[in-house]
Design a protein around this motif. Structure first.
Motif, PDB file in Angstrom:
ATOM      1  N   GLU A 166       0.916  -1.328   0.042  1.00 10.51           N
ATOM      2  CA  GLU A 166       0.025   0.104   0.016  1.00 10.51           C
ATOM      3  C   GLU A 166       0.889   1.297  -0.019  1.00 10.51           C
ATOM      4  O   GLU A 166       1.885   1.433   0.630  1.00 10.51           O
ATOM      5  CB  GLU A 166      -0.927   0.127   1.313  1.00 10.51           C
ATOM      6  N   ALA A 167       0.429   2.033  -0.718  1.00 14.57           N
ATOM      7  CA  ALA A 167       1.302   3.436  -0.961  1.00 14.57           C
ATOM      8  C   ALA A 167       0.197   4.909  -0.796  1.00 14.57           C
ATOM      9  O   ALA A 167      -0.975   4.601  -1.498  1.00 14.57           O
ATOM     10  CB  ALA A 167       2.031   3.550  -2.032  1.00 14.57           C
ATOM     11  N   THR A 168       0.364   5.641  -0.050  1.00 13.37           N
ATOM     12  CA  THR A 168      -0.173   6.921  -0.285  1.00 13.37           C
ATOM     13  C   THR A 168       0.122   7.787  -1.322  1.00 13.37           C
ATOM     14  O   THR A 168       1.479   8.265  -1.463  1.00 13.37           O
ATOM     15  CB  THR A 168      -0.109   7.511   1.201  1.00 13.37           C
ATOM     16  N   VAL A 169      -0.724   8.231  -1.862  1.00 12.07           N
ATOM     17  CA  VAL A 169      -0.694   9.411  -3.001  1.00 12.07           C
ATOM     18  C   VAL A 169      -0.236  10.795  -2.360  1.00 12.07           C
ATOM     19  O   VAL A 169      -1.140  11.375  -1.678  1.00 12.07           O
ATOM     20  CB  VAL A 169      -1.680   9.612  -4.095  1.00 12.07           C
ATOM     21  N   MET A 170       0.956  11.360  -2.514  1.00 12.86           N
ATOM     22  CA  MET A 170       1.333  12.690  -2.083  1.00 12.86           C
ATOM     23  C   MET A 170       1.006  13.609  -2.713  1.00 12.86           C
ATOM     24  O   MET A 170       0.462  14.739  -2.535  1.00 12.86           O
ATOM     25  CB  MET A 170       2.798  12.909  -1.561  1.00 12.86           C
ATOM     26  N   GLU A 171       1.196  13.460  -4.186  1.00 15.57           N
ATOM     27  CA  GLU A 171       1.000  14.540  -5.101  1.00 15.57           C
ATOM     28  C   GLU A 171       0.703  13.910  -6.428  1.00 15.57           C
ATOM     29  O   GLU A 171       1.114  12.737  -6.770  1.00 15.57           O
ATOM     30  CB  GLU A 171       2.367  15.170  -5.304  1.00 15.57           C
ATOM     31  N   ARG A 172      -0.019  14.622  -7.163  1.00  9.68           N
ATOM     32  CA  ARG A 172      -0.269  14.111  -8.762  1.00  9.68           C
ATOM     33  C   ARG A 172      -0.089  15.272  -9.613  1.00  9.68           C
ATOM     34  O   ARG A 172      -0.587  16.173  -9.506  1.00  9.68           O
ATOM     35  CB  ARG A 172      -1.766  13.656  -8.921  1.00  9.68           C
ATOM     36  N   GLU A 173       0.835  14.865 -10.752  1.00  4.02           N
ATOM     37  CA  GLU A 173       0.856  15.928 -11.675  1.00  4.02           C
ATOM     38  C   GLU A 173       0.626  15.008 -13.062  1.00  4.02           C
ATOM     39  O   GLU A 173       1.705  14.458 -13.775  1.00  4.02           O
ATOM     40  CB  GLU A 173       2.312  16.445 -11.772  1.00  4.02           C
ATOM     41  N   ASP A 174      -0.432  15.504 -13.824  1.00  2.00           N
ATOM     42  CA  ASP A 174      -0.967  14.774 -14.743  1.00  2.00           C
ATOM     43  C   ASP A 174      -1.208  13.094 -14.685  1.00  2.00           C
ATOM     44  O   ASP A 174      -1.890  12.806 -13.609  1.00  2.00           O
ATOM     45  CB  ASP A 174       0.121  15.158 -15.820  1.00  2.00           C
ATOM     46  N   GLU A 175      -0.136  12.377 -15.055  1.00  2.00           N
ATOM     47  CA  GLU A 175      -0.072  10.860 -14.974  1.00  2.00           C
ATOM     48  C   GLU A 175       0.946  10.544 -14.233  1.00  2.00           C
ATOM     49  O   GLU A 175       1.285   9.195 -13.989  1.00  2.00           O
ATOM     50  CB  GLU A 175      -0.420  10.111 -16.376  1.00  2.00           C
ATOM     51  N   ILE A 176       1.673  11.387 -13.487  1.00  2.00           N
ATOM     52  CA  ILE A 176       2.678  11.115 -12.721  1.00  2.00           C
ATOM     53  C   ILE A 176       2.354  11.048 -11.201  1.00  2.00           C
ATOM     54  O   ILE A 176       1.862  12.393 -10.777  1.00  2.00           O
ATOM     55  CB  ILE A 176       4.070  11.827 -12.710  1.00  2.00           C
ATOM     56  N   LEU A 177       2.456  10.189 -10.410  1.00  2.00           N
ATOM     57  CA  LEU A 177       2.156  10.197  -8.800  1.00  2.00           C
ATOM     58  C   LEU A 177       3.508   9.950  -8.186  1.00  2.00           C
ATOM     59  O   LEU A 177       4.439   9.351  -8.421  1.00  2.00           O
ATOM     60  CB  LEU A 177       1.308   8.725  -8.581  1.00  2.00           C
ATOM     61  N   THR A 178       3.284  11.017  -7.123  1.00  2.00           N
ATOM     62  CA  THR A 178       4.512  10.837  -6.064  1.00  2.00           C
ATOM     63  C   THR A 178       3.881  10.282  -4.858  1.00  2.00           C
ATOM     64  O   THR A 178       2.855  10.606  -4.236  1.00  2.00           O
ATOM     65  CB  THR A 178       4.781  12.305  -5.649  1.00  2.00           C
ATOM     66  N   LEU A 179       4.528   8.963  -4.511  1.00  2.00           N
ATOM     67  CA  LEU A 179       3.937   8.328  -3.400  1.00  2.00           C
ATOM     68  C   LEU A 179       4.835   7.910  -2.322  1.00  2.00           C
ATOM     69  O   LEU A 179       5.965   8.386  -2.307  1.00  2.00           O
ATOM     70  CB  LEU A 179       3.678   7.009  -4.402  1.00  2.00           C
ATOM     71  N   ARG A 180       4.278   7.596  -1.202  1.00  2.00           N
ATOM     72  CA  ARG A 180       4.992   7.148  -0.193  1.00  2.00           C
ATOM     73  C   ARG A 180       4.403   5.788   0.444  1.00  2.00           C
ATOM     74  O   ARG A 180       3.328   5.739   0.378  1.00  2.00           O
ATOM     75  CB  ARG A 180       5.165   8.279   0.936  1.00  2.00           C
ATOM     76  N   PHE A 181       5.354   4.911   0.735  1.00  2.00           N
ATOM     77  CA  PHE A 181       4.646   3.642   1.306  1.00  2.00           C
ATOM     78  C   PHE A 181       3.950   4.050   2.513  1.00  2.00           C
ATOM     79  O   PHE A 181       4.285   4.636   3.769  1.00  2.00           O
ATOM     80  CB  PHE A 181       5.929   2.680   1.649  1.00  2.00           C
ATOM     81  N   ARG A 182       2.741   3.568   2.697  1.00  2.00           N
ATOM     82  CA  ARG A 182       1.826   3.920   3.821  1.00  2.00           C
ATOM     83  C   ARG A 182       2.344   3.638   5.129  1.00  2.00           C
ATOM     84  O   ARG A 182       2.029   4.067   6.008  1.00  2.00           O
ATOM     85  CB  ARG A 182       0.496   3.247   3.400  1.00  2.00           C
ATOM     86  N   ASP A 183       2.782   2.373   5.325  1.00  2.00           N
ATOM     87  CA  ASP A 183       3.174   1.747   6.516  1.00  2.00           C
ATOM     88  C   ASP A 183       4.551   2.141   7.029  1.00  2.00           C
ATOM     89  O   ASP A 183       5.002   1.818   7.877  1.00  2.00           O
ATOM     90  CB  ASP A 183       3.191   0.329   6.503  1.00  2.00           C
ATOM     91  N   TYR A 184       5.515   2.890   5.879  1.00  2.00           N
ATOM     92  CA  TYR A 184       6.577   3.316   6.219  1.00  2.00           C
ATOM     93  C   TYR A 184       6.947   4.629   5.663  1.00  2.00           C
ATOM     94  O   TYR A 184       7.764   5.122   4.788  1.00  2.00           O
ATOM     95  CB  TYR A 184       7.357   2.251   5.366  1.00  2.00           C
ATOM     96  N   PRO A 185       6.244   5.559   6.537  1.00  2.00           N
ATOM     97  CA  PRO A 185       6.332   6.864   6.033  1.00  2.00           C
ATOM     98  C   PRO A 185       7.655   7.651   6.167  1.00  2.00           C
ATOM     99  O   PRO A 185       8.104   8.779   5.509  1.00  2.00           O
ATOM    100  CB  PRO A 185       5.449   7.790   6.880  1.00  2.00           C
TER     101      PRO A 185
END
Length: 199
Positions: A159-178
């Protein structure tokens, strides 16, 4: 000349909130203008709860927290607060439908479920966030949503949390390992979690 009307400055709500009962049993809390990775690592080791992003309803209560201060070392100044404010913040998070995401150590620093006899859960010390939301389609993915990311054939999906979205590129962070660094994926490289039936 008539008295000039007072001009009220527009107050921008803070975005990152910290609160809880620390490892010494003291109620503490603070608000910060921006999210900070190093500060999050510091506060969760104190057994406090970090909230980011916060819902509008939670932010309204969270703005009653005193402002905090982040030092260059990554440590943060978290003042003592009233215990009843901690209770109000916890109640806001527990409200049905609240979309805030929280981070908090499931076990104290240095401990695992093994200390309570749950050896099957003792592989890692995790941080348990409240899910912000599950998108129903790739087009609907927004910051705060949780998606699945394929790490490797050996490690599988996480599982990963979406931090940012720019068009079709997602900046993510692993949900359980912030504490791990953020990373990017194309929207076609993530999978969705079944959000269940429409309410």
């Amino acid at each position: 000349m008539g008295k000039q009307p007072d001009k009220k400055a527009t107050v921008t709500p803070d975005k990152f909130f910290v609160f809880g009962i620390d490892s010494k049993g003291k109620p503490r809390g603070a608000r910060f203008a921006e999210f900070n990775d190093r500060a999050l690592s510091f506060v969760i080791d104190l057994m406090l709860t970090g909230v980011y992003p916060a819902s509008t309803a939670f932010t309204e209560v969270g703005m009653k927290l005193p402002p905090g201060r982040i030092y260059s070392s990554g440590k943060a100044f978290i003042p003592n607060i009233r215990r009843d404010l901690v209770e109000k913040l916890e109640a806001a998070l527990a409200t049905e439908g609240d979309e805030s995401q929280k981070y908090k150590l499931a076990y104290p620093s240095g401990e695992t479920p093994e200390h309570e006899g749950h050896t099957e859960q003792a592989k890692v010390r995790t941080i348990s966030p409240v899910t912000f939301g599950l998108p129903r389609s790739w087009d609907n993915i927004q910051p705060g949503h949780v998606v699945l990311v394929h790490e490797s054939p050996a490690d599988g999906w996480w599982e990963a949390t979406v931090m940012e979205r720019e068009d079709e590129i997602l900046t993510l962070r692993f949900r359980d390992y912030p504490r791990q660094p953020k990373f990017q994926r194309h929207i076609s490289q993530v999978a969705l979690i079944n959000p269940g039936p429409m309410a």
